[in-house]
Design a protein around this motif. Structure first.
Motif, PDB file in Angstrom:
ATOM      1  N   LEU A 113       0.843  -1.197   0.000  1.00 52.24           N
ATOM      2  CA  LEU A 113       0.000   0.000   0.000  1.00 52.24           C
ATOM      3  C   LEU A 113       0.873   1.240   0.000  1.00 52.24           C
ATOM      4  N   ALA A 114       2.022   1.148   0.714  1.00 51.58           N
ATOM      5  CA  ALA A 114       2.930   2.292   0.784  1.00 51.58           C
ATOM      6  C   ALA A 114       4.293   1.799   1.225  1.00 51.58           C
ATOM      7  N   MET A 115       5.328   2.570   0.893  1.00 45.28           N
ATOM      8  CA  MET A 115       6.680   2.307   1.374  1.00 45.28           C
ATOM      9  C   MET A 115       7.091   3.546   2.153  1.00 45.28           C
ATOM     10  N   LEU A 116       7.229   3.426   3.464  1.00 39.38           N
ATOM     11  CA  LEU A 116       7.551   4.588   4.286  1.00 39.38           C
ATOM     12  C   LEU A 116       8.953   4.431   4.858  1.00 39.38           C
ATOM     13  N   SER A 117       9.736   5.518   4.771  1.00 38.04           N
ATOM     14  CA  SER A 117      11.107   5.475   5.268  1.00 38.04           C
ATOM     15  C   SER A 117      11.141   5.848   6.737  1.00 38.04           C
ATOM     16  N   LYS A 118      11.857   5.067   7.521  1.00 40.97           N
ATOM     17  CA  LYS A 118      12.117   5.443   8.914  1.00 40.97           C
ATOM     18  C   LYS A 118      13.170   6.544   8.921  1.00 40.97           C
ATOM     19  N   PRO A 119      13.176   7.479   9.845  1.00 37.80           N
ATOM     20  CA  PRO A 119      12.141   7.652  10.869  1.00 37.80           C
ATOM     21  C   PRO A 119      10.889   8.291  10.262  1.00 37.80           C
ATOM     22  N   LEU A 120       9.735   7.830  10.769  1.00 36.89           N
ATOM     23  CA  LEU A 120       8.437   8.244  10.240  1.00 36.89           C
ATOM     24  C   LEU A 120       7.972   9.553  10.856  1.00 36.89           C
ATOM     25  N   PHE A 121       7.366  10.370  10.047  1.00 36.60           N
ATOM     26  CA  PHE A 121       6.501  11.401  10.612  1.00 36.60           C
ATOM     27  C   PHE A 121       5.164  10.712  10.875  1.00 36.60           C
ATOM     28  N   PRO A 122       4.611  10.861  12.078  1.00 37.21           N
ATOM     29  CA  PRO A 122       3.340  10.171  12.376  1.00 37.21           C
ATOM     30  C   PRO A 122       2.277  10.497  11.331  1.00 37.21           C
ATOM     31  N   GLU A 123       2.345  11.710  10.793  1.00 38.58           N
ATOM     32  CA  GLU A 123       1.337  12.151   9.855  1.00 38.58           C
ATOM     33  C   GLU A 123       1.323  11.297   8.586  1.00 38.58           C
ATOM     34  N   GLU A 124       2.512  10.816   8.186  1.00 39.58           N
ATOM     35  CA  GLU A 124       2.597  10.023   6.961  1.00 39.58           C
ATOM     36  C   GLU A 124       1.815   8.714   7.110  1.00 39.58           C
ATOM     37  N   LEU A 125       1.926   8.115   8.290  1.00 39.69           N
ATOM     38  CA  LEU A 125       1.203   6.872   8.554  1.00 39.69           C
ATOM     39  C   LEU A 125      -0.305   7.152   8.561  1.00 39.69           C
ATOM     40  N   ARG A 126      -0.670   8.284   9.152  1.00 37.14           N
ATOM     41  CA  ARG A 126      -2.082   8.657   9.225  1.00 37.14           C
ATOM     42  C   ARG A 126      -2.676   8.782   7.814  1.00 37.14           C
ATOM     43  N   GLN A 127      -1.908   9.382   6.908  1.00 38.05           N
ATOM     44  CA  GLN A 127      -2.421   9.566   5.550  1.00 38.05           C
ATOM     45  C   GLN A 127      -2.593   8.235   4.828  1.00 38.05           C
ATOM     46  N   VAL A 128      -1.619   7.321   5.024  1.00 38.29           N
ATOM     47  CA  VAL A 128      -1.715   6.006   4.374  1.00 38.29           C
ATOM     48  C   VAL A 128      -2.964   5.272   4.870  1.00 38.29           C
ATOM     49  N   PHE A 129      -3.222   5.384   6.176  1.00 38.63           N
ATOM     50  CA  PHE A 129      -4.395   4.701   6.721  1.00 38.63           C
ATOM     51  C   PHE A 129      -5.694   5.333   6.224  1.00 38.63           C
ATOM     52  N   ALA A 130      -5.661   6.670   6.113  1.00 39.22           N
ATOM     53  CA  ALA A 130      -6.860   7.344   5.592  1.00 39.22           C
ATOM     54  C   ALA A 130      -7.134   6.843   4.177  1.00 39.22           C
ATOM     55  N   GLY A 131      -6.055   6.692   3.374  1.00 34.73           N
ATOM     56  CA  GLY A 131      -6.214   6.196   2.005  1.00 34.73           C
ATOM     57  C   GLY A 131      -6.732   4.770   1.999  1.00 34.73           C
ATOM     58  N   ALA A 132      -6.201   3.939   2.913  1.00 33.98           N
ATOM     59  CA  ALA A 132      -6.616   2.530   2.974  1.00 33.98           C
ATOM     60  C   ALA A 132      -8.094   2.424   3.339  1.00 33.98           C
ATOM     61  N   CYS A 133      -8.530   3.272   4.271  1.00 31.76           N
ATOM     62  CA  CYS A 133      -9.944   3.261   4.678  1.00 31.76           C
ATOM     63  C   CYS A 133     -10.830   3.673   3.515  1.00 31.76           C
ATOM     64  N   ALA A 134     -10.397   4.724   2.812  1.00 34.52           N
ATOM     65  CA  ALA A 134     -11.203   5.252   1.712  1.00 34.52           C
ATOM     66  C   ALA A 134     -11.381   4.188   0.630  1.00 34.52           C
ATOM     67  N   SER A 135     -10.268   3.508   0.271  1.00 32.40           N
ATOM     68  CA  SER A 135     -10.380   2.517  -0.805  1.00 32.40           C
ATOM     69  C   SER A 135     -11.202   1.319  -0.331  1.00 32.40           C
ATOM     70  N   ARG A 136     -11.184   1.034   0.976  1.00 34.18           N
ATOM     71  CA  ARG A 136     -11.960  -0.071   1.521  1.00 34.18           C
ATOM     72  C   ARG A 136     -13.449   0.253   1.484  1.00 34.18           C
ATOM     73  N   SER A 137     -13.794   1.519   1.809  1.00 29.38           N
ATOM     74  CA  SER A 137     -15.217   1.903   1.762  1.00 29.38           C
ATOM     75  C   SER A 137     -15.712   1.863   0.330  1.00 29.38           C
ATOM     76  N   ALA A 138     -14.812   2.175  -0.581  1.00 31.80           N
ATOM     77  CA  ALA A 138     -15.229   2.243  -1.980  1.00 31.80           C
ATOM     78  C   ALA A 138     -15.548   0.866  -2.529  1.00 31.80           C
ATOM     79  N   VAL A 139     -14.924  -0.175  -1.980  1.00 29.46           N
ATOM     80  CA  VAL A 139     -15.145  -1.526  -2.498  1.00 29.46           C
ATOM     81  C   VAL A 139     -16.566  -2.005  -2.211  1.00 29.46           C
TER      82      VAL A 139
END
Lengths: 139, 475
Positions: A113-139
């Protein structure tokens, strides 16, 4: 663990996800767990090795896995992500300080779903999850 | 009255463009024409009556001088056959007036003269036509000597391959290169072919055939040989094909050089570079992981802290560590490991700051305007902390009415200088900014001035339509 799962999702009604964390550093794993629960998702388990990660997945069937590449006992996150994708159709989010270790062939097979480089900004993880939720609702 | 229809044969003899000497069969000189006298720097009266080798004695320093016998043999052959005789190219030095011998090479033709009307078939004299070929011969020899000297000087392995006859004329270094003792093998090329590395044999044959097909084409060989002890050597061969002017055969002439050590050094260097890259990647991985662990610990502590002030301090510390950490996440994204594409990094940092700071209750935009710019890693770390402090300060202390906005701009500012400007629209020009009281902000101010001096720059603060800070530092 870091308290009760949030009863209401901050994602405005988007479904909350069940997440497996595959990370051998306990501090990083606990932090990821806290961040994910803070977003309103549930953590089904923490795994430090490829073997534990695959066993936990078969038992708990998470919606998504956060996968570190270099795991305890020398096992590889790529192998976990591949089994999850091919055997259980579970997508992974790769989080590592060495993303270059993932080859083109790995990428094609794992389809992360995503490739995130450590160290993470917490916000980057939040955005990936928001995207994952959105695509899941769309299914 | 001059009668052009009659001419004295002696005048013709003198006018001939070739050097001619007339002597009896026992080599006694009877006549010498003008061209001959000029060529040998003698007068006719110095020669006539003398035997040839009384006039031109052999050089006592030339032990191979046997010109007299050869000339006598040639004269005898003229007498015996009544036909002209061409002599092989001859070396006969000429005694000069000052007693020195001058090195000369000659091409000689001896022809019969039948002067006795009573015995018209008897050779009475020999007319000796001499062509001085010294310049041509010495020129060739000088060239050959230069080539030999050059080869010896460079210790080159010179070869001449005759592909048709399958022979290899070569300097002794070639034998040594291929692991043969001196005189161990004949002129056959096959023993050399036999030592070619099996994987390179066909390539070498193909290249030799190609070069032999087109006269003058360049030979480019890069190949291995296997010595009798099993060791492998890397050689390169350079040369070209030529046509032998006498035989019309095609030859490939050139040199071979042993480049094994160069090849081994190349391989060692390649391995060393690979090992270094691996080490850097490993160190980089550990640094990133350790930084992730530190931010994770701070995140965990902050989220668990019940004391609001302690929680605030931990969050500020976490933000600073994030700013430093993110630089490391940006490192090694490309081949240049000593600098960071800073504009790209700023995009990440600003997105992070907007989201993490807005979540504290206000919705504020961050406008970023950054020139494409690479910065050395140490500068990038310092500058990222400065951006973090300045933007955080704006969020904390601006009194926004309506939509809040923080502008971050980075770019060149005069020759060799870079300017970072962080400004907000939080207060009017004459408004008083919220007093800085809490310890975290006090630290922030000290950090900003400390970082400006660390960058070797100057700091300039002011109020325009809000708060504005500008740090100018050398590139």
């Amino acid at each position: 663990m870091a308290g009760e799962p949030a009863s209401s999702s901050p994602n405005d009604g988007a479904p909350s996800l069940r997440v497996l964390i595959v990370e051998d550093n306990v501090f990083i794993a606990l932090d990821l767990e806290a961040q994910i629960m803070d977003m309103g998702h549930a953590v089904v388990g923490l795994a430090a090795t490829a073997k534990a990660a695959i066993e936990t997945s078969r038992r708990t069937r998470p919606d998504v896995a956060i996968v570190d590449l270099q795991l305890a006992d020398g096992s590889r996150g790529q192998d976990v992500a591949l089994v999850l994708r091919e055997e259980m159709q579970i997508p992974s989010i790769i989080v590592s300080g060495s993303l270059h270790q993932v080859t083109e062939a790995d990428m094609a097979a794992i389809r992360p779903l995503a490739m995130l480089s450590k160290p993470l900004f917490p916000e980057e993880l939040r955005q990936v999850f928001a995207g994952a939720c959105a695509s899941r609702s769309a299914v | 009255m001059f009668d052009a229809s009659r001419i004295d044969p002696g005048v013709i003899f003198d006018a001939a463009p070739t050097a001619q000497l007339v002597f009896t069969p026992d080599l006694r000189i009877v006549a010498a024409n003008r061209r001959y006298c000029t060529l040998l720097n003698r007068r006719p009266e110095d020669l006539i009556g003398l035997r040839v080798f009384e006039a031109f004695p052999a050089n006592p320093d030339d032990p191979d001088a046997n010109a007299e016998a050869e000339l006598q043999a040639s004269a005898d052959a003229v007498v015996a056959t009544g036909e002209a005789q061409e002599m092989p190219l001859r070396h006969h030095d000429v005694l000069e007036a000052d007693g020195r011998y001058d090195t000369r090479y000659w091409r000689i033709l001896n022809s019969p003269i039948f002067a006795d009307p009573d015995a018209p078939g008897r050779v009475t004299h020999v007319i000796h036509t001499a062509e001085d070929v010294t310049r041509a011969v010495l020129g060739d020899r000088a060239e050959a000597a230069k080539r030999r000297a050059a080869m010896r000087g460079a210790d080159l392995s010179y070869f001449e391959l005759d592909p048709g006859a399958r022979t290899l004329v070569r300097s002794s270094q070639v034998d040594a290169l291929f692991g043969f003792d001196l005189n161990e093998i004949s002129a056959e090329v096959q023993p050399f072919y036999d030592r070619l590395h099996p994987d390179d044999f066909q390539m070498v044959m193909t290249e030799l055939e190609r070069v032999a097909r087109t006269i003058g084409s360049d030979l480019q060989l890069d190949f291995r040989i296997v010595l009798p002890d099993g060791s492998v050597r890397w050689l390169i061969g350079r040369g070209e094909s030529v046509r032998d002017p006498d035989t019309r055969d095609v030859r490939i002439v050139g040199i071979v050089i042993d480049v094994t050590e160069i090849r081994e050094n190349e391989a060692n260097l390649r391995e060393a570079v690979e090992a270094r890259d691996l080490l850097i990647a490993e160190v980089n991985h550990r640094v990133k992981n350790s930084l992730q662990m530190v931010t994770s610990i701070l995140n965990l502590e902050a989220s668990r802290s019940a004391n609001p002030e302690a929680r605030q301090s931990l969050l500020a510390a976490t933000a600073r560590v994030h700013a430093v950490s993110a630089i490391h996440a940006s490192l090694y994204e490309d081949a240049d490991v000593s600098s960071v594409q800073f504009d790209r990094y700023l995009t990440r940092l600003c997105a992070h700051l907007r989201n993490s700071l807005s979540s504290e209750g206000r919705n504020v935009r961050i406008e970023l305007e950054a020139e494409p710019l690479r910065l050395r890693t140490d500068k990038a770390v310092t500058l990222s902390l400065a951006v973090n402090e300045l933007v955080t300060n704006s969020f904390k202390h601006a009194n926004w009415e309506g939509e809040g906005m923080v502008r971050v701009s980075l770019g060149h500012h005069g020759p060799g200088m870079i300017a970072l400007v962080v400004s907000d629209n939080g207060t009017g020009a004459d408004a008083v900014r919220s007093p800085v009281t809490d310890s975290s902000s006090g630290l922030g101010k000290r950090l900003i001035s400390g970082m400006a001096s660390q960058l070797g720059g100057t700091i300039e603060e002011g109020t325009a339509n809000g708060w504005r800070t500008c740090i100018v530092f050398p590139e």
